[in-house]
Design a protein around this motif. Structure first.
Motif, PDB file in Angstrom:
ATOM      1  N   ILE A 289      10.226  -1.634   0.223  1.00 66.53           N
ATOM      2  CA  ILE A 289      10.487  -1.028   1.525  1.00 66.53           C
ATOM      3  C   ILE A 289       9.525  -1.606   2.555  1.00 66.53           C
ATOM      4  CG2 ILE A 289      10.474   1.127   2.848  1.00 66.53           C
ATOM      5  CD1 ILE A 289      11.241   2.574   0.266  1.00 66.53           C
ATOM      6  N   HIS A 290      10.079  -2.100   3.652  1.00 63.62           N
ATOM      7  CA  HIS A 290       9.304  -2.771   4.690  1.00 63.62           C
ATOM      8  C   HIS A 290       8.655  -1.741   5.609  1.00 63.62           C
ATOM      9  CE1 HIS A 290       9.373  -5.495   8.502  1.00 63.62           C
ATOM     10  NE2 HIS A 290       8.186  -5.442   7.960  1.00 63.62           N
ATOM     11  N   ILE A 291       7.337  -1.770   5.651  1.00 63.87           N
ATOM     12  CA  ILE A 291       6.567  -0.836   6.475  1.00 63.87           C
ATOM     13  C   ILE A 291       5.929  -1.585   7.642  1.00 63.87           C
ATOM     14  CG2 ILE A 291       4.595   0.750   6.545  1.00 63.87           C
ATOM     15  CD1 ILE A 291       6.892   1.824   4.919  1.00 63.87           C
ATOM     16  N   ILE A 292       6.083  -1.052   8.845  1.00 65.70           N
ATOM     17  CA  ILE A 292       5.315  -1.545   9.990  1.00 65.70           C
ATOM     18  C   ILE A 292       4.452  -0.385  10.472  1.00 65.70           C
ATOM     19  CG2 ILE A 292       5.365  -2.463  12.336  1.00 65.70           C
ATOM     20  CD1 ILE A 292       8.065  -3.680  11.738  1.00 65.70           C
ATOM     21  N   GLU A 293       3.147  -0.512  10.295  1.00 68.10           N
ATOM     22  CA  GLU A 293       2.251   0.551  10.740  1.00 68.10           C
ATOM     23  C   GLU A 293       1.999   0.382  12.230  1.00 68.10           C
ATOM     24  OE1 GLU A 293      -0.362   2.743   9.058  1.00 68.10           O
ATOM     25  OE2 GLU A 293      -0.290   2.081   6.989  1.00 68.10           O
ATOM     26  N   LYS A 294       2.355   1.379  12.986  1.00 63.90           N
ATOM     27  CA  LYS A 294       2.139   1.329  14.434  1.00 63.90           C
ATOM     28  C   LYS A 294       1.502   2.644  14.856  1.00 63.90           C
ATOM     29  CE  LYS A 294       4.417   0.321  18.829  1.00 63.90           C
ATOM     30  NZ  LYS A 294       3.944   1.513  19.535  1.00 63.90           N
ATOM     31  N   PHE A 295       0.258   2.573  15.261  1.00 61.17           N
ATOM     32  CA  PHE A 295      -0.477   3.751  15.683  1.00 61.17           C
ATOM     33  C   PHE A 295      -0.353   3.951  17.185  1.00 61.17           C
ATOM     34  CE2 PHE A 295      -2.905   2.270  11.939  1.00 61.17           C
ATOM     35  CZ  PHE A 295      -2.737   3.380  11.130  1.00 61.17           C
ATOM     36  N   SER A 296      -0.327   5.167  17.600  1.00 60.82           N
ATOM     37  CA  SER A 296      -0.405   5.480  19.014  1.00 60.82           C
ATOM     38  C   SER A 296      -1.865   5.500  19.439  1.00 60.82           C
ATOM     39  CB  SER A 296       0.235   6.851  19.286  1.00 60.82           C
ATOM     40  OG  SER A 296      -0.159   7.346  20.541  1.00 60.82           O
TER      41      SER A 296
ATOM     42  N   THR B  33       0.826  -1.207   0.000  1.00 61.83           N
ATOM     43  CA  THR B  33       0.000   0.000   0.000  1.00 61.83           C
ATOM     44  C   THR B  33       0.861   1.258   0.000  1.00 61.83           C
ATOM     45  OG1 THR B  33      -1.802  -1.128   1.161  1.00 61.83           O
ATOM     46  CG2 THR B  33      -1.758   1.270   1.299  1.00 61.83           C
ATOM     47  N   ALA B  34       1.869   1.283   0.872  1.00 56.33           N
ATOM     48  CA  ALA B  34       2.749   2.449   0.961  1.00 56.33           C
ATOM     49  C   ALA B  34       3.504   2.673  -0.339  1.00 56.33           C
ATOM     50  CB  ALA B  34       3.726   2.275   2.121  1.00 56.33           C
TER      51      ALA B  34
END
Length: 319
Positions: free
Chosen positions: A305-312, A167-168
């Motif tokens: 590119i490896h994306i890790i989505e981490k929301f606060s 997606t990114a």
């Protein structure tokens, strides 16, 4: 209580961001219960966290995915928690197919349809580093009563990271004008012996494609026909690339496209070298080294590119 709600909303937020890119349509309300119609379930209601739908490319019907969104910390992703979620989801999709209450809330189109299940397990603290497939091996599948003809799909943390990375990449490349508009990019389905049932305007990526080794997308840009292949494996074996070349030749994509870009997710340190070696081996095996090598030069290797989505949970609460 607010913190718990915010953590739960993380999975909803990331699922919406991901699946909209793949042309899934979100329908009906989120986080509601609807009436159970099967007495043997011994339940009054079943939940739907969110429901997505898309038209099938090979079948004359529409798929609805009844999604159970889980936002777990690294220590709560266990085979037992997965098994419990799958058991409940199996009961829900058995009911949903014939439930008027479910249909009133989610059936958005007057056409043949089927309801499958999707368990979406998001790791909200970003600390899960185990092999999720190993966790699935310990799930007692005989306890999960999946209705005949129906399926349940599971997306674990690594699957979600892969899809978030795709997606990114799509959004970033489109922003740089290296991809055309959303409506001009089509996910690719080969014409099988049974021809495709539908010519789809919005051309979704099915859940089967999203859980397969490749996500294939085609478009035209600057008078060139281009295919992108997003590959979820590491590229550490020659056979992986030899199979890819067979696939591209078999479905005549090397003849049809001017360029094919292979994006490899979390590549092995030698993946690029193995990729180039596989080209030479494939050409030699086909007894036409120079011509085949020339055609295979259309296939370009890139790392995804490896994306890790981490929301606060604080940020979620402030929205």
């Amino acid at each position: 209580m607010a913190e718990t709600q915010n953590i739960a909303e993380m999975a909803e937020k990331i699922s919406s961001e991901i699946f909209s890119i793949f042309n899934w349509e979100k329908v009906g309300p989120t986080n509601v219960n609807w009436e159970c119609i099967v007495k043997e379930h011994d339940k009054e209601t079943h939940p739907s966290d969110v429901v997505f739908t898309y038209k099938e490319p090979y079948l004359s019907k529409r798929t609805y995915l009844n999604v159970d969104l889980k936002s777990y910390g690294k220590h709560t992703i266990t085979s037992l928690s997965i098994q419990t979620a799958l058991k409940n989801l199996a009961l829900a999709i058995e009911c949903a197919q014939n439930s008027k209450d479910w249909a009133d809330k989610y059936k958005a189109y007057d056409e043949n349809f089927i309801v499958h299940g999707l368990l979406f397990i998001y790791n909200h603290d970003g600390g899960y580093d185990k092999d999720f497939s190993e966790q699935l091996k310990f799930v007692k599948r005989e306890t999960i009563r999946i209705p005949k003809g129906r399926k349940i799909f599971v997306l674990g943390p690594s699957d979600i990271s892969f899809l978030a990375s795709v997606t990114a990449n799509i959004l970033m490349e489109r922003g740089k004008k290296q991809l055309p508009d959303h409506s001009l990019c089509k996910f690719y389905y080969p014409d099988l012996v049974a021809k495709r049932a539908n010519s789809l305007d919005n051309n979704p990526a099915t859940i089967e494609m999203l859980t397969s080794p490749y996500i294939a997308m085609k478009y035209e840009l600057d008078n060139k026909r281009v295919m992108r292949l997003y590959y979820r494996k590491s590229g550490e074996k020659l056979e992986e690339f030899l199979y890819l070349f067979d696939y591209l030749f078999h479905y005549q994509q090397l003849q049809e496209c001017n360029e094919i870009i292979l994006y490899v997710f979390k590549p092995h340190k030698n993946a690029n070298s193995i990729f180039e070696k596989a080209k030479k081996i494939y050409a030699d095996d086909n007894n036409n080294t120079k011509e085949v090598l020339s055609i295979l030069e259309k296939v370009k290797y890139k790392s995804l590119i490896h994306i890790i989505e981490k929301f606060s949970d604080v940020e979620i609460g402030l929205e």
